[in-house]
Enzyme design. Structure first.
Site, PDB file in Angstrom:
ATOM      1  N   LYS A   9     -32.023   2.095  45.092  1.00 39.52           N
ATOM      2  CA  LYS A   9     -30.712   2.189  44.440  1.00 39.52           C
ATOM      3  C   LYS A   9     -30.677   1.312  43.211  1.00 39.52           C
ATOM      4  O   LYS A   9     -31.404   0.320  43.102  1.00 39.52           O
ATOM      5  CB  LYS A   9     -29.578   1.832  45.390  1.00 39.52           C
ATOM      6  N   SER A  25     -25.990  16.703  35.722  1.00 34.22           N
ATOM      7  CA  SER A  25     -26.966  15.709  36.145  1.00 34.22           C
ATOM      8  C   SER A  25     -26.495  14.307  35.781  1.00 34.22           C
ATOM      9  O   SER A  25     -25.388  14.101  35.315  1.00 34.22           O
ATOM     10  CB  SER A  25     -28.322  15.964  35.490  1.00 34.22           C
ATOM     11  N   TYR A  58     -28.646  15.217  40.160  1.00 37.14           N
ATOM     12  CA  TYR A  58     -30.089  14.986  40.026  1.00 37.14           C
ATOM     13  C   TYR A  58     -30.361  14.205  38.752  1.00 37.14           C
ATOM     14  O   TYR A  58     -29.546  14.152  37.834  1.00 37.14           O
ATOM     15  CB  TYR A  58     -30.860  16.307  40.045  1.00 37.14           C
TER      16      TYR A  58
END
Length: 121
Positions: A9, A25, A58
């Site tokens: 993360k 995205s 994504y």
């Protein structure tokens, strides 16, 4: 049995732009992608600290050194420049892999400069 766990993360990144007129995205600075071990096209969850929004999208590679975190397409409606977000990726691990499990956590400052990279929890 496979167990889905935190893979990596980027913690408390600052959104630098929101581009509604893009296919969709999140664009992430290449340096941040490498630090978090993220790949182009990888699915991520984006957690907006400012408004509580949580959504999936994504990754698209951004220009190295630009410190860009840009939400594109529909995701641009979920955050505004200046918002703080946590970008999270997960992976599936088997029991053997979990013996040496170490997620990567990238801590950044308000300008998306890497402050620290943690490889354990």
């Amino acid at each position: 049995m496979m167990i889905e766990m935190l893979y990596s993360k980027i913690h408390r990144a600052t959104v630098t732009d929101a581009n509604l007129n893009y296919v969709g995205s999140i664009t992430i600075d290449e340096e941040l992608m490498e630090a978090a071990k993220l790949r182009v096209g990888q699915k991520v969850d984006v957690l907006n600290i400012n408004n509580g929004e949580r959504f999936q999208t994504y990754v698209i590679k951004g220009e190295r050194g630009k410190k860009e975190i840009c939400l594109n397409g529909a995701a641009a409606r979920k955050a505004h420049p200046g918002d703080k977000v946590i970008i999270v990726a997960y992976a599936q691990y088997n029991h053997e892999e979990l013996q040496n499990y170490e997620p990567t956590i990238v801590l950044v400052d308000d300008e998306n400069n890497i402050e620290e990279i943690l490889n354990d929890m």
